[in-house]
Design an enzyme around this catalytic site. Structure first.
Site: not given
Length: 1465
Positions: A1372-1374
């Site tokens: 996932g993002c970040s």
């Protein structure tokens, strides 16, 4: 005597009594003396039998004996004959022989009762009890009432043992009616037993008996109304003394009393007292089906009736006391009503305000803090408690004392015990409202009343409470006086033991306050009931220097662990007393209901006050060690609790603390908003009655009532709420407290707590102004605050002396000492920061600098006295400085030109090489000053092939840890700077100052400077795990003790000796200014079998300073987020391709410009043994050319990376190392092997170091700190760890698209994942908490493909408490990003996985697009899991997968790995 002989004696006595009876019948009626002599003989015989029977069966069993029935009949006959003989006796003689009869009856009945023959015992005592009413036995003053009471008591208890509760109640009524004229004097014991029997019937489910009332039972006996009222009040008191739920019974009694004491009966005073008691019942019980009256209605009606009662000298004190009781319960009922409203409002918010997962941002960087803040916003702040507690306490005091706080006589109140209890409750409520001086006054009243009653235990208890309050105010205590009172009391009661242990704790706390640390020994003797207070005091002791502590603390090693345990214990008590609703806990405790019995009401307010105080200390402590998430969570929980309890002062105090927390995280707007909310509470919600004086600061506040203050996370969010517009705070609004005169009588100035709180508010506001850049305003506020502290202390010292009286020493109020120290430290820190900035500017542009036109091609000398000086040179390729052992020197830019001149300190500061590299190696000579080694920057991208030959290895000198040679004086800035930040910076500066004098210490200091807070959290988590697993704690503790930083032979390489082939590289940014980032990069290389190498790389005056690289990275991330708003596809792609190219350039800049030739230090060591030999040979040759180095470790590192060095890199190294013979540096190429672990500081961790060309194809992972290798060493010893046996792909759990809004991701992976044998997972829905924990605990591989890192599925706090077994792949993002707020260290959920022992966590450094990261994930998983050979390493395939996304740098460079290298089985 044998048992059979007792029966024979019984038969003889019976015959003897029969003969005496015959003689009595034939005696003449007027022969009084003769008849009296015969009855004396009769009683003497019966007494003889009673004594022999008691003595015999004290050691012999009656149960099961064949003569049991005859013995019972004999005892019954003995009692009957004694009772019959009482007839006809004169009154004086009748009293004498009734006394003998009572004694004999009890002794005979007790023979059976003591052997559990309750039926026989009751048959004996019943005969006597039935005749007492006829005889009117209690009319004889010669007979002690206790002799008669114990016969009734034995009868009732016998019926209870037999389960004949109805007979037991009948016996209580019989006992009560036998009192006749003395019922008002002796009714306490029979009514108390009646109440206990009633409660036994409730336990056994006998509802018909529970509904029976004493008024109904006594109706047939025609008692007068006054006697019946006294009986019913006594019954009510008896129910209140029982530690059980007696609400229904008390309600029934009060209904009977109110029926008797109607307004028409003329008993208005008694009716008012009944209504106050009814308010107490209705306050904690719901009888809506039985009455429409509420608790507040009852107490208001009671106050109305008390006002209408005629006053007289006889009832004055009682009226004052009753009115004070009514006011106290008016306050409590109002408070409880507001508490219920707050709980209901919070539950409504939870029911209506639950957010779906789609409402959150794609990443989880701010998830936990935002979730806390949202819950805080939804709850709001509501205060509307208009009732004053002060009037109640004043009324109680006026009803009790006549001169100050000492009694000349016991007051004529309805119940002295009730008055004392009410004063204690009042004091507890004052503590809850954070009014210590008023609480002290109440406890002093309790002390005076108990002294008048001769209650030494009560006096000692009150003195202990006063001592606690004085210690809270940091004043001398009355502990010695309390101990002297205890010495005069009976030591057999539980209350005595409790107070004795309390005095021990207070004495230990007094020792700690007076810096006598031998008080720790007293903590080991404390009773369990005081554990919460002891733990808080233990935390205080553990905050002292370790060298001052001489004893262990039951396993507590840090103040945070002790204080957290105290907080947990207090929360547990609150949950046990009141359930989970008060604290808003998610745990199910709906069946727990507060029971207002015994001292529960008092303990409720005491424990809530203790919990708020402990929360305050815990928030301050956690913020000091920068555990911000937990500190904020505790702070918000305390605010919500204070709001529910209408504790305005506590709420304002915690708002100021929250503002300080936000200030630490550089959230200036939110900090300002919290301060404005606290300001509003301080000005209008302090709960004080304003005096009638014309002070302008109070005129507008008299009629102001605080209803609702909306809590928002920032000023920009205020428009989203429905709060009224006038409640929005104004910018730069200040508290007018400083403008008041020193003797101002307003509530803010005349109250110690409020004055201290105002000063804290002003200091926090000043620090916010300094952080915002308003230096003049911030410094002015600090100076004004410090001046105000000088007047506040003396004023309240006089006030305390007046309250304690003239017999005590003048108190030394030190409550504001920490505040003053913090203020001066802020001034000193600001002055230091300004001085350092001025010095740095002066070193760059000095007026004494020579004109550039006159500067020759010679590089100026380096000042060896100044380790912090910045460089400045125009040379394009400055050489490495090579100093001989004797004389420091700087080579010229032309190799053949000798050094012509050495410069003074000032010249050296102004003229520095533009890009010097300082190498701290073990072979450096032990000179008195740090020697600065210059090395060139890289200026080309071509590669050169250099032949390498040779082998060898270096040894590491002992002493991984040592005391730095250069001592540092303590700075006042340490009081303001956060400990972790201060410790990190001191370690960095000490490393710079130590330099090549001791390279091992330098490397150790730099490793210590990274992730200080994270290491601290890891230790706390390990402690909690050991505390939970007590059985295995000893084994784990032994393993932990075996993990040290030294090897068995004493060499300090034990930390990485377990990991063969692993190279650890620590990269940190250093700045001499406390608040700046800096441009000096320190790189430390650690590996097995080699000495540590540390290189100093200043980049401030290069073409690409590291600070500009960080700024470019932040700009790329910001523009990437802004690009998501593009609606045109072409524009979106053009922007992203441009950003991808910028990311590529940034990565190349990191490698070629920032690191240059020193990228070689990042590469793992080669396995070829000839490399060390060649390095040793080259070292000897270079020494002949003038190089002072003796250890070939540095040369080995450079030769190892020869394949990656450009010709310019090689030329620069050759010129720097050996200016006379540079060609000797061109040696054989050698491929590197092994893996690299990067330890990056908070500034560097966000950069994609792994994507540099030199590291792209190598196995590289990250760790927060070098110390985390210790925990992985412990994990490696477990046979079930995947680090030992490898990953079994069939034991995989996946979470795919849990938010159900990533259709392309689900389409890409669903069919594949579901077809894999053995895989389990969840697709398109949210997994349960149990599934998530099982995924990490029971599987080898956990794959997450959704938004963020899955923190919304399993929060970081829960993860950190687990012992993770699975390797986590978070796409996932970040998901691997760390959020750096203010000067704090980075935080992120990836650290929670590492703390939980996760072998490896793969995640993204920044936000990514779903399709591109899906390409990366698919390429990685298919290549790795489908590898043809067993034992395929994950990191090898990570490098290959970076080429799969379309944007190979913007997306492909995002994934990084934390942990250690892992492979398939």
């Amino acid at each position: 005597m044998p048992r059979d002989n007792v029966l024979q004696l019984c038969a003889f006595v019976r015959g003897h009594c029969r003969v005496l009876g015959l003689l009595l019948r034939v005696a003449p009626p007027d022969g009084v003396k003769q008849r009296l002599v015969l009855k004396q003989l009769l009683y003497h015989s019966l007494q003889l039998f009673t004594s022999v029977a008691c003595d015999t069966f004290r050691s012999s069993q009656v149960a099961g004996w064949s003569g049991q029935e005859r013995l019972t009949l004999g005892c019954q006959d003995t009692v009957m004959q004694m009772l019959e003989a009482l007839e006809g006796l004169p009154q004086r003689e009748q009293a004498k022989y009734l006394d003998i009869t009572a004694s004999c009856t009890f002794k005979l009945a007790y023979v059976f009762y003591s052997q559990n023959l309750h039926k026989e015992a009751s048959s004996v005592s019943e005969l006597f009890c039935q005749r007492l009413k006829q005889i009117d036995a209690f009319r004889f003053p010669e007979i002690p009432p206790e002799k008669l009471h114990r016969c009734f008591r034995l009868q009732v208890e016998s019926y209870q043992k037999l389960g004949l509760l109805e007979s037991a109640l009948a016996s209580c009524v019989q006992w009560l009616t036998s009192l006749r004229g003395r019922v008002g004097e002796l009714l306490a014991e029979p009514i108390g037993l009646w109440a206990r029997v009633k409660m036994d019937s409730v336990k056994q489910g006998a509802e018909d008996l529970r509904l029976r009332t004493l008024k109904e039972e006594l109706s047939a006996h025609h008692l007068d109304a006054d006697t019946l009222v006294a009986v019913l009040f006594a019954e009510l008191k008896a129910y209140k003394s029982i530690r059980a739920d007696t609400g229904q019974e008390r309600y029934n009694v009060l209904c009977d009393l109110l029926e008797i004491c109607s307004e028409d009966s003329g008993r208005l005073h008694e009716r008012a007292a009944c209504l106050v008691e009814l308010a107490q019942v209705l306050c904690y019980h719901n009888y809506a089906q039985q009455t429409d009256c509420s608790a507040l209605d009852s107490v208001h009606e009671a106050l109305r009736l008390l006002d209408s009662v005629p006053r007289s000298a006889e009832n004055r004190e009682q009226l004052l006391d009753d009115r004070a009781q009514a006011l106290l319960w008016l306050y409590i009922c109002t408070l409880e009503s507001k508490l219920e409203e707050g709980i209901a409002r919070e539950q409504r918010v939870k029911a209506l305000g639950q957010k779906s997962l789609e409402d959150f941002e794609p990443n989880d960087l701010n998830y936990e803090s935002r979730l806390q803040e949202d819950a805080f916003l939804n709850s709001g702040i509501s205060f509307n408690l208009l009732t004053e507690l002060g009037e109640s306490a004043a009324g109680l005091g006026r009803s009790c004392c006549t001169k100050g706080s000492s009694w000349v006589a016991v007051p004529a109140v309805r119940s002295v015990e009730q008055t004392t209890a009410s004063l204690r409750v009042t004091a507890a409520l004052y503590r809850l409202m954070d009014k210590p001086l008023q609480a002290m006054e109440s406890y002093l009243l309790v002390r005076a009343l108990c002294s008048a009653l001769g209650d030494n235990l009560g006096t000692a208890g009150a003195l202990c409470q006063v001592t606690k309050l004085l210690l809270q105010l940091e004043c001398p205590s009355l502990c010695q006086e309390a101990e002297s009172c205890l010495q005069r009391t009976d030591g057999g009661s539980d209350s005595y033991l409790l107070l004795q242990q309390t005095c021990l704790v207070l004495r230990s706390q007094l020792y700690c306050a007076s810096h006598r640390v031998n008080g720790t020994a007293l903590l080991l003797e404390v009773w369990y009931m005081l554990q919460a207070q002891v733990l808080q005091l233990t935390a205080t002791y553990l905050s002292l220097p370790p060298s001052h502590l001489s004893c262990s603390h039951a396993g507590w090693k840090t103040p945070e662990t002790a204080l957290s345990e105290a907080h947990r214990l207090l929360r547990g008590i609150v949950l046990l007393l009141m359930g989970s609703n008060v604290l808003g806990s998610h745990k199910s405790a709906a069946d727990i209901r507060f029971i207002d019995c015994g001292d529960n009401v008092l303990q409720k307010w005491q424990v809530l006050a203790d919990l708020l105080g402990c929360s305050e200390h815990l928030v301050v402590l956690l913020s000091g060690v920068e555990v911000m998430c937990k500190a904020k969570a505790f702070c918000l929980e305390a605010i919500k609790l204070a709001v529910k309890l209408q504790a305005v002062r506590w709420c304002a105090s915690f708002l100021v603390l929250k503002a300080q927390l936000e200030l630490q995280q550089s959230e200036l707007e939110l900090s300002h908003w919290n301060l404005q909310q606290a300001l509003f509470l301080l000005e209008s919600g302090t709960g004080e009655s304003f005096p009638n004086h014309p002070h302008p600061c109070l005129q507008s506040l008299r009629a102001l009532q605080l209803e609702f203050v909306a809590m928002v996370s920032g000023l920009e969010k205020a428009d989203d709420l429905s709060s009224s517009p006038q409640l929005k705070p104004k910018r730069k609004r200040r508290l007018a407290f400083l403008a008041h005169p020193a003797a101002c009588p307003c509530c803010l100035c005349s109250d110690l707590t409020l004055s201290s709180l105002c000063l804290r508010w002003l200091l926090c506001c000043a620090r916010g102004e300094l952080a915002a850049g308003s230096a003049a305003e911030g410094l002015g506020l600090i100076q004004a605050t410090l001046q105000r502290c000088g007047t506040v202390g003396p004023r309240f010292t006089v006030l305390l002396q007046d309250k304690l009286g003239s017999g005590h020493e003048a108190p030394a109020l030190r409550l504001l000492d920490d505040l003053v120290a913090t203020g001066y430290a802020a001034l000193a820190l600001h002055s230091l920061d300004w001085s350092l900035k001025a010095r740095a500017q002066g070193s760059v542009a000095s007026p004494a600098r020579k004109p550039r036109g006159k500067k020759k091609q010679q590089a100026k000398s380096t000042d060896t006295d100044d380790a912090f000086a910045l460089g400045d040179s125009d040379s394009k390729v400055p050489p490495i400085v090579v100093r001989p052992a004797a004389v420091p020197c700087t080579p010229c830019q032309k190799p053949s030109c000798p050094l012509a001149k050495t410069y003074t300190r000032g010249a050296a500061m102004s003229l520095r090489p533009r890009a010097p590299f300082t190498v701290f190696s073990e072979a450096s000579p032990p000179l008195s000053k740090s020697q600065l080694l210059k090395a060139p920057k890289a200026c080309g991208k071509t590669r050169s092939r250099l032949p390498v030959s040779g082998a060898g290895g270096g040894q590491v000198a002992p002493g991984a840890r040592c005391s730095p040679a250069t001592p540092l004086s303590p700075s006042s800035a340490s009081a303001t700077a956060h400990p972790a930040q201060l410790y990190s910076q001191l370690c960095q500066l000490l490393a710079l100052a130590t330099g090549d004098q001791d390279p091992i210490t330098t490397a150790y200091l730099l490793a210590e400077s990274v992730s200080v807070t994270t290491r601290h959290q890891l230790l706390s988590i390990i402690h909690k795990k050991l505390h939970k697993e007590k059985k295995a704690a000893a084994d784990v503790a032994e393993q932990l003790q075996g993990l040290t930083l030294q090897d068995k032979d004493g060499s300090p390489e034990g930390l990485w000796v377990t990991f063969s082939g692993v190279t650890v590289c620590v990269l940190t940014l250093v700045s001499i200014q406390p608040t700046s980032v800096g441009d000096t990069l320190l790189l430390t290389r650690l590996e097995r079998g080699s000495a540590p190498i540390t290189v100093r790389i200043p980049t401030a005056h290069t073409k690409t300073p590291l600070s500009s690289v960080l700024s470019d990275f932040d700009s790329i991330q910001k523009e990437q987020k802004d690009a998501n708003g593009y609606t045109e596809k072409r524009a979106w792609w053009l922007c992203r391709f441009e950003l991808d190219q910028r990311m590529k350039n940034l990565i190349e800049t990191l490698e070629m410009q920032v690191l240059g030739c020193w990228k070689a230090a990042l590469l793992p060591a080669a396995q070829d043994p000839l490399l060390a030999e060649e390095a040793a040979r080259l070292c000897a040759q270079l020494q002949q050319c003038g190089w002072w180095g003796k250890d070939p470790t540095l040369l080995k590192v450079l030769l190892n990376a020869a394949a990656l060095l450009s010709p310019a890199d090689v030329q620069a190294l050759a010129v720097g190392l050996c200016p006379a013979q540079p060609s000797r540096a061109r040696l054989l190429l050698q491929e590197p092997g092994g893996s690299v672990i990067l330890v990056l500081d908070k500034h560097l961790q966000k950069l994609p170091w792994e994507s540099m060309a030199c590291l792209r194809d190598l196995p590289v992972t990250r760790l927060p700190s070098l110390r985390f290798l210790l925990s992985y060493t412990l994990t490696q010893r477990q046979t079930n760890s995947v680090l030992c046996r490898g990953i079994d792909p069939s034991r995989t759990f996946y979470v795919l698209n849990p938010q159900n809004n990533l259709s392309s991701t689900e389409e890409c992976f669903r069919s594949w994942f579901e077809s894999e044998p053995g895989w389990r997972g969840v697709t398109g829905s949210v997994p349960s908490q149990e599934q998530m924990q099982a995924a990490l605990l029971e599987h080898d591989l956990y794959i997450y493909a959704g938004h963020g890192a899955g923190a919304r599925l399993l929060d970081g706090q829960t993860i950190s408490q687990l012992q993770c077994r699975a390797v986590a792949l978070l796409f996932g993002c970040s998901s691997a990003a760390l959020a750096v707020r203010g000067s704090l260290e980075g935080t992120g959920i990836v650290l929670k996985y590492i703390m939980a022992g996760c072998p490896l966590v793969l995640g993204n450094l920044w936000d990514v697009t779903d399709r591109d990261i899906d390409r990366y994930a698919e390429a990685l998983l298919r290549a790795w899991l489908g590898a043809p050979r067993p034992g395929a390493p994950l990191l090898h395939y990570m490098a290959e997968a970076r080429r799969a996304p379309r944007l190979q740098h913007l997306i492909g460079a995002a994934p990084v790995a934390y942990g250690l290298p892992v492979a398939l089985q």
